[in-house]
Scaffold this motif. Structure first.
Motif, PDB file in Angstrom:
ATOM      1  N   GLU A 120       0.831  -1.208   0.000  1.00  0.00           N
ATOM      2  CA  GLU A 120       0.000   0.000   0.000  1.00  0.00           C
ATOM      3  C   GLU A 120       0.866   1.258   0.000  1.00  0.00           C
ATOM      4  O   GLU A 120       0.590   2.216  -0.731  1.00  0.00           O
ATOM      5  CB  GLU A 120      -0.927   0.004   1.211  1.00  0.00           C
ATOM      6  CG  GLU A 120      -1.844   1.210   1.268  1.00  0.00           C
ATOM      7  CD  GLU A 120      -2.845   1.165   2.416  1.00  0.00           C
ATOM      8  OE1 GLU A 120      -3.316   2.236   2.839  1.00  0.00           O
ATOM      9  OE2 GLU A 120      -3.155   0.049   2.895  1.00  0.00           O
ATOM     10  N   PHE A 151      -7.309  -3.114  -1.821  1.00  0.00           N
ATOM     11  CA  PHE A 151      -8.396  -2.833  -0.872  1.00  0.00           C
ATOM     12  C   PHE A 151      -9.528  -3.851  -1.022  1.00  0.00           C
ATOM     13  O   PHE A 151     -10.116  -4.295  -0.034  1.00  0.00           O
ATOM     14  CB  PHE A 151      -8.940  -1.429  -1.095  1.00  0.00           C
ATOM     15  CG  PHE A 151      -8.056  -0.333  -0.567  1.00  0.00           C
ATOM     16  CD1 PHE A 151      -6.920  -0.620   0.173  1.00  0.00           C
ATOM     17  CD2 PHE A 151      -8.368   1.001  -0.804  1.00  0.00           C
ATOM     18  CE1 PHE A 151      -6.102   0.399   0.667  1.00  0.00           C
ATOM     19  CE2 PHE A 151      -7.571   2.026  -0.311  1.00  0.00           C
ATOM     20  CZ  PHE A 151      -6.431   1.719   0.424  1.00  0.00           C
ATOM     21  N   ARG A 156     -12.376  -3.792   1.595  1.00  0.00           N
ATOM     22  CA  ARG A 156     -12.537  -2.339   1.693  1.00  0.00           C
ATOM     23  C   ARG A 156     -13.093  -1.804   0.370  1.00  0.00           C
ATOM     24  O   ARG A 156     -12.485  -1.019  -0.326  1.00  0.00           O
ATOM     25  CB  ARG A 156     -11.198  -1.698   2.033  1.00  0.00           C
ATOM     26  CG  ARG A 156     -10.631  -2.160   3.362  1.00  0.00           C
ATOM     27  CD  ARG A 156      -9.137  -1.888   3.514  1.00  0.00           C
ATOM     28  NE  ARG A 156      -8.812  -0.475   3.510  1.00  0.00           N
ATOM     29  CZ  ARG A 156      -7.557  -0.015   3.593  1.00  0.00           C
ATOM     30  NH1 ARG A 156      -6.534  -0.868   3.685  1.00  0.00           N
ATOM     31  NH2 ARG A 156      -7.327   1.284   3.588  1.00  0.00           N
ATOM     32  N   GLU A 159     -13.851   2.147  -0.334  1.00  0.00           N
ATOM     33  CA  GLU A 159     -12.616   2.876  -0.628  1.00  0.00           C
ATOM     34  C   GLU A 159     -12.120   2.538  -2.020  1.00  0.00           C
ATOM     35  O   GLU A 159     -11.628   3.413  -2.759  1.00  0.00           O
ATOM     36  CB  GLU A 159     -11.539   2.525   0.399  1.00  0.00           C
ATOM     37  CG  GLU A 159     -11.841   2.974   1.813  1.00  0.00           C
ATOM     38  CD  GLU A 159     -10.786   2.473   2.780  1.00  0.00           C
ATOM     39  OE1 GLU A 159      -9.685   3.062   2.824  1.00  0.00           O
ATOM     40  OE2 GLU A 159     -11.059   1.482   3.495  1.00  0.00           O
TER      41      GLU A 159
END
Length: 208
Positions: A120, A151, A156, A159
């Motif tokens: 990331e 993500f 996630r 996002e």
């Protein structure tokens, strides 16, 4: 008795002259290779840091290699050495572009090795240097795409959708744009479907 001479492999300077057209159009990958070869045509040529590994990304090779940790770790070693050489070498007009390329490929290897936080950080660093990139503008939307896929693997999805929409709407006229848009659109559909179903997204790296 006549002797056979070895056939020479064309060098980087010969790349523009090797372009072929099919139905009057050039292949996107050939256009990409020609753009990359231009830096060898200047009076003071500057070598590409890891051209083979960059082309492997264009062909989605990391999704395949990523299934084999030993190979991925070996490639990460090559990328890390290239990163060190860039840091030690003199700055030039391609420095930021090359550094961001290394970050993108390094992030991919780290992702497949399960080092998610480090991956990331590498993907995000490309966006931080967006305004400094001079030539390889394709790196920015692709970094957003790879971060979004990371993500999605963590569930996630909200996002991820925001990143994907940014990559789709805010960047135009870059190398291999159609390929990137195809991957972005596929990822958006997958992330939104996961949100609607309330499930974690099961990303297929080979297809995305």
């Amino acid at each position: 008795m006549p002797t056979c001479s070895a056939r020479r492999t064309p060098g980087p300077r010969a790349v523009p002259g090797l372009k072929l057209k099919i139905a009057g159009k050039s292949l996107p990958t050939e256009k990409f290779a020609i753009r990359k070869s231009r830096r060898y045509l200047s009076p003071k040529p500057i070598s590409l840091p890891i051209p083979a590994l960059e082309m492997m990304y264009i062909w989605n090779g990391y999704a395949v290699i990523g299934k084999q940790p030993e190979l991925t770790d070996g490639i990460l070693g090559i990328i890390t050495k290239a990163e060190e050489m860039l840091k030690k070498g003199p700055e030039n007009e391609y420095s930021v572009d090359d550094e961001c390329l290394v970050k993108l490929l390094k992030g991919l290897c780290l992702k497949y090795l399960g080092r998610v936080q480090e991956a990331e950080e590498n993907f995000r660093s490309i966006s931080f240097n967006e305004k400094k990139i001079k030539y390889d503008h394709y790196l920015i939307p692709n970094a957003l795409l790879e971060l979004a896929l990371l993500f999605m693997e963590q569930g996630r999805n909200e996002e991820a959708v925001k990143l994907l929409e940014t990559a789709k709407q805010n960047y135009k006229n870059y190398s291999m744009e159609s390929r990137t848009h195809f991957r972005i659109q596929a990822a958006i559909l997958q992330a939104k479907s996961s949100l609607e179903n309330g499930n974690r997204s099961m990303v297929s790296p080979v297809s995305l």
